[in-house]
Design a protein around this motif. Structure first.
Motif, mmCIF file in Angstrom:
data_model
loop_
_atom_site.group_PDB
_atom_site.id
_atom_site.type_symbol
_atom_site.label_atom_id
_atom_site.label_comp_id
_atom_site.label_asym_id
_atom_site.label_seq_id
_atom_site.Cartn_x
_atom_site.Cartn_y
_atom_site.Cartn_z
ATOM 1 N N ASP A 103 88.987 79.175 40.278
ATOM 2 C CA ASP A 103 89.577 79.814 41.449
ATOM 3 C C ASP A 103 89.967 78.793 42.521
ATOM 4 O O ASP A 103 91.005 78.940 43.174
ATOM 5 N N LYS A 104 89.150 77.776 42.727
ATOM 6 C CA LYS A 104 89.481 76.759 43.738
ATOM 7 C C LYS A 104 90.722 75.977 43.337
ATOM 8 O O LYS A 104 91.536 75.611 44.199
ATOM 9 N N TRP A 105 90.865 75.738 42.051
ATOM 10 C CA TRP A 105 92.053 75.019 41.589
ATOM 11 C C TRP A 105 93.307 75.874 41.768
ATOM 12 O O TRP A 105 94.404 75.342 41.984
ATOM 13 N N ILE A 106 93.161 77.196 41.658
ATOM 14 C CA ILE A 106 94.316 78.071 41.894
ATOM 15 C C ILE A 106 94.787 77.936 43.336
ATOM 16 O O ILE A 106 95.997 77.888 43.611
ATOM 17 N N VAL A 107 93.853 77.836 44.271
ATOM 18 C CA VAL A 107 94.213 77.643 45.678
ATOM 19 C C VAL A 107 94.929 76.302 45.860
ATOM 20 O O VAL A 107 95.948 76.206 46.569
ATOM 21 N N VAL A 108 94.406 75.269 45.212
ATOM 22 C CA VAL A 108 95.048 73.950 45.276
ATOM 23 C C VAL A 108 96.459 74.018 44.695
ATOM 24 O O VAL A 108 97.413 73.434 45.238
ATOM 25 N N ALA A 109 96.609 74.738 43.577
ATOM 26 C CA ALA A 109 97.920 74.862 42.939
ATOM 27 C C ALA A 109 98.918 75.546 43.859
ATOM 28 O O ALA A 109 100.086 75.132 43.945
ATOM 29 N N TRP A 110 98.479 76.602 44.562
ATOM 30 C CA TRP A 110 99.361 77.278 45.518
ATOM 31 C C TRP A 110 99.793 76.317 46.624
ATOM 32 O O TRP A 110 100.963 76.313 47.059
ATOM 33 N N THR A 111 98.868 75.491 47.099
ATOM 34 C CA THR A 111 99.180 74.536 48.176
ATOM 35 C C THR A 111 100.206 73.507 47.721
ATOM 36 O O THR A 111 101.196 73.236 48.425
ATOM 37 N N ILE A 112 99.972 72.926 46.545
ATOM 38 C CA ILE A 112 100.918 71.931 46.020
ATOM 39 C C ILE A 112 102.271 72.574 45.742
ATOM 40 O O ILE A 112 103.331 71.978 45.995
ATOM 41 N N LEU A 113 102.245 73.802 45.228
ATOM 42 C CA LEU A 113 103.491 74.504 44.919
ATOM 43 C C LEU A 113 104.325 74.718 46.178
ATOM 44 O O LEU A 113 105.539 74.444 46.187
ATOM 45 N N ALA A 114 103.692 75.191 47.239
ATOM 46 C CA ALA A 114 104.428 75.427 48.491
ATOM 47 C C ALA A 114 104.979 74.124 49.052
ATOM 48 O O ALA A 114 106.146 74.041 49.470
ATOM 49 N N PHE A 115 104.147 73.081 49.055
ATOM 50 C CA PHE A 115 104.581 71.775 49.554
ATOM 51 C C PHE A 115 105.748 71.227 48.736
ATOM 52 O O PHE A 115 106.715 70.677 49.284
ATOM 53 N N SER A 116 105.676 71.392 47.419
ATOM 54 C CA SER A 116 106.712 70.843 46.533
ATOM 55 C C SER A 116 108.040 71.568 46.682
ATOM 56 O O SER A 116 109.101 70.946 46.630
ATOM 57 N N ILE A 117 107.976 72.888 46.846
ATOM 58 C CA ILE A 117 109.217 73.654 47.012
ATOM 59 C C ILE A 117 109.933 73.226 48.287
ATOM 60 O O ILE A 117 111.153 72.974 48.291
ATOM 61 N N PHE A 143 105.475 68.904 39.774
ATOM 62 C CA PHE A 143 104.611 69.750 40.589
ATOM 63 C C PHE A 143 104.913 71.243 40.488
ATOM 64 O O PHE A 143 104.003 72.046 40.276
ATOM 65 N N ILE A 144 106.176 71.626 40.646
ATOM 66 C CA ILE A 144 106.492 73.052 40.740
ATOM 67 C C ILE A 144 106.159 73.787 39.446
ATOM 68 O O ILE A 144 105.446 74.803 39.453
ATOM 69 N N LEU A 145 106.648 73.298 38.314
ATOM 70 C CA LEU A 145 106.390 73.976 37.034
ATOM 71 C C LEU A 145 104.928 73.914 36.616
ATOM 72 O O LEU A 145 104.355 74.938 36.221
ATOM 73 N N PRO A 146 104.250 72.748 36.679
ATOM 74 C CA PRO A 146 102.823 72.744 36.313
ATOM 75 C C PRO A 146 101.976 73.667 37.178
ATOM 76 O O PRO A 146 101.104 74.370 36.662
ATOM 77 N N CYS A 147 102.228 73.672 38.489
ATOM 78 C CA CYS A 147 101.429 74.538 39.370
ATOM 79 C C CYS A 147 101.734 76.009 39.124
ATOM 80 O O CYS A 147 100.820 76.849 39.111
ATOM 81 N N GLY A 148 103.017 76.335 38.937
ATOM 82 C CA GLY A 148 103.361 77.723 38.643
ATOM 83 C C GLY A 148 102.743 78.206 37.353
ATOM 84 O O GLY A 148 102.197 79.320 37.280
ATOM 85 N N CYS A 149 102.809 77.372 36.307
ATOM 86 C CA CYS A 149 102.181 77.739 35.026
ATOM 87 C C CYS A 149 100.678 77.888 35.166
ATOM 88 O O CYS A 149 100.079 78.809 34.582
ATOM 89 N N PHE A 150 100.059 76.999 35.931
ATOM 90 C CA PHE A 150 98.605 77.056 36.085
ATOM 91 C C PHE A 150 98.188 78.341 36.804
ATOM 92 O O PHE A 150 97.203 78.986 36.431
#
Length: 530
Positions: free
Chosen positions: A499-513, A474-481
């Motif tokens: 753009d919507k996927w970027i918002v989703v990526a930020w959400t998953i990134l925060a949750f994963s960290i 999660f962390i690396l794929p979302c950060g790269c995306f």
């Protein structure tokens, strides 16, 4: 190899088309997104995998030893909470896989490490390759422990003699060597079919046994559906679920081998694989919990011996299930060793290129280090072109800057496009026979001695599930995306930024960290108390 004399260009001036983007695929399908950077090219004849083969490659990567621990999650957290956790993990896995594929297409990266390199630089490529290598070493070691524990009693029962478990494992590893030396997932496609069918037999046996016990459940063996788990149980179980769906290290290789690799086909392939594995693993975990109830162990195979003597059909199914599970893990081990070897060789690849780049002003004969001379001298399959490779000429890197409108501490850094005609697996270091066979034997031997040294697999799964798995999945794929996609022009600017996927990526990134930190601390404290 890599061209370290990178070119910096604005986003809008990047290459819109190249030989890797356009083309007509097998079956006459035209690439609907010629701005994608694919290696091999879209219409290349060296893409051997059909949609079915690619789907089963991904399924077989997911379904492995981690599935045996899913019933304990149902026991600790209850059926309702575990169902929600598995659905959440499956959804997050699907989204992060699609993000990783998009990053590969946007950047031209043909491996997990190259995708990270495009977003965060060459040093991160090397670091992530080391992370994948160490992570997969733990996974292969865990698989060997499971193979030893599953097959040793079966071999003793069949032969009627006492054989040391380490010798049983050594013999099985020897039999697997032809599979371990394979260079592509497509070559292991039959492993995927057999492995899936084998684990399905054990799933069927567990579901049948669970149904029998459910219809005759006693008051002291209650099945908890709406159990409210403790925070400690949640933090222990969620990494197990996360690790069970982990397959990110093979998704780009699957995309590289897929025929007609349109975005829709890759998303469809990922959907089919995640849905199939979710249903299989959910039935496996629930069936195992219903079968064993409050006595469920961390490895459900430990409960399989507790069978009713008046149920010969159940005994036969479980015997076939044990054999099937052992077969699945045996055949899944080459699927783990292949990306493990590629991660190690990617590190060697970077060092090989860096050694030539840093000393490019010296004559070729002088800057050839002894290790590279050895590889050239004893590689009997080496071509004249291979022998002449001393500079980085297989890849061009074009650096682009993210838009100022989306700059942030993460997005504001540079992103790059990697232009190559062939994936990194066709670089000299990967094709070299010395590095290929030598690294395979090194990994296999190290994991074998690691498996001999440990008594059980629980510590292995707990450690990699609570720390490394979150980073890789999660962390690396979302950060790269976030970095890569933010450098793409918006729809208003003539691009197709998600753009919507970027918002989703930020959400998953925060949750994963947060999940990584909390779960790692919890498991570290629990490990100290053991």
């Amino acid at each position: 190899m890599k061209n370290y004399q990178s070119i910096s260009v604005p986003v809008e001036d990047g290459p819109e088309h190249d030989a890797c983007n356009s083309g007509i695929g097998n079956g006459g399908i035209i690439n609907p997104h010629p701005q994608d950077h694919l290696a091999p090219p879209f219409g290349s004849d060296v893409r051997p995998s059909t949609l079915l083969v690619g789907t089963f490659n991904l399924i077989a990567t997911i379904v492995g030893g981690g599935v045996l621990s899913l019933p304990i999650v149902f026991k600790k957290c209850g059926i309702l909470f575990t169902s929600l956790a598995m659905a959440l993990s499956a959804g997050m896995t699907y989204m992060s896989l699609v993000m990783l594929c998009y990053c590969s297409r946007r950047s031209g990266g043909s491996s997990y490490g190259e995708v990270v390199r495009s977003a965060f630089g060459e040093r991160m490529e090397e670091g992530v390759s080391w992370l994948l290598f160490v992570f997969l070493l733990f996974v292969i070691t865990g698989y060997m422990v499971l193979i030893r524990d599953i097959w040793t009693p079966l071999v003793r029962q069949i032969l009627g003699v006492h054989i040391a478990s380490d010798f049983v494992l050594l013999a099985i590893v020897g039999l697997l060597l032809p599979f371990l030396f394979q260079r592509s997932l497509h070559a292991l496609r039959f492993n995927c079919y057999v492995g899936f069918c084998s684990i399905f037999i054990l799933c069927l046996a567990l579901c049948r046994g669970g149904w029998r016990r459910l219809t005759s459940v006693s008051e002291d063996d209650e099945i908890e559906i709406f159990k409210m788990p403790s925070a400690e149980d949640v933090l222990f179980c969620f990494p197990i679920v996360t690790c069970a769906f982990l397959c990110h290290f093979n998704i780009i290789a699957i995309q590289n081998a897929l025929q007609k690799p349109t975005r829709d086909r890759m998303e469809g392939l990922t959907q089919y694989a995640i849905l199939a594995t979710f249903l299989l693993m959910y039935c496996f975990g629930l069936g195992g919990y219903l079968f064993a109830g409050s006595h469920t162990e961390g490895d459900i195979l430990l409960n399989v011996t507790r069978l009713e003597s008046d149920d010969p059909l159940g005994s036969s199914l479980f015997l076939l299930g044990r054999i099937g599970c052992g077969t699945t893990i045996m055949l899944a081990m080459p699927l783990m060793l292949l990306p493990c070897r590629e991660s190690l060789l990617e590190v060697v690849n970077v060092l090989f290129h860096r050694s030539h780049h840093n000393e490019s002003d010296r004559p070729t004969a002088e800057r050839e280090k002894w290790c590279w001379k050895l590889c050239h001298r004893y590689n009997k399959s080496e071509t004249v072109q291979d022998a002449a490779i001393t500079t980085e000429d297989e890849l061009t890197e074009i650096v682009r800057e993210a838009s100022l409108e989306t700059s942030s501490p993460l997005v504001g850094r540079r992103s790059s496009i990697l232009i190559r005609q062939e994936p990194i697996q066709r670089d000299y270091v990967f094709r070299n026979s010395i590095s290929h066979y030598g690294s395979t034997l090194l990994i296999t031997t190290s994991c074998y001695f690691g498996a001999v040294a440990v008594s059980g697999v629980a510590v292995v799964w707990s450690f990699i599930g609570s720390s490394m798995a979150f980073f890789i999945a999660f962390i690396l794929p979302c950060g790269c995306f976030i970095v890569t996609e933010s450098a793409v022009p918006t729809v208003a600017e003539g691009g197709d930024r998600k753009d919507k996927w970027i918002v989703v990526a930020w959400t998953i990134l925060a949750f994963s960290i947060v999940g990584t930190v909390v779960c790692t601390i919890n498991n570290t404290i629990g490990f100290r108390h053991r």
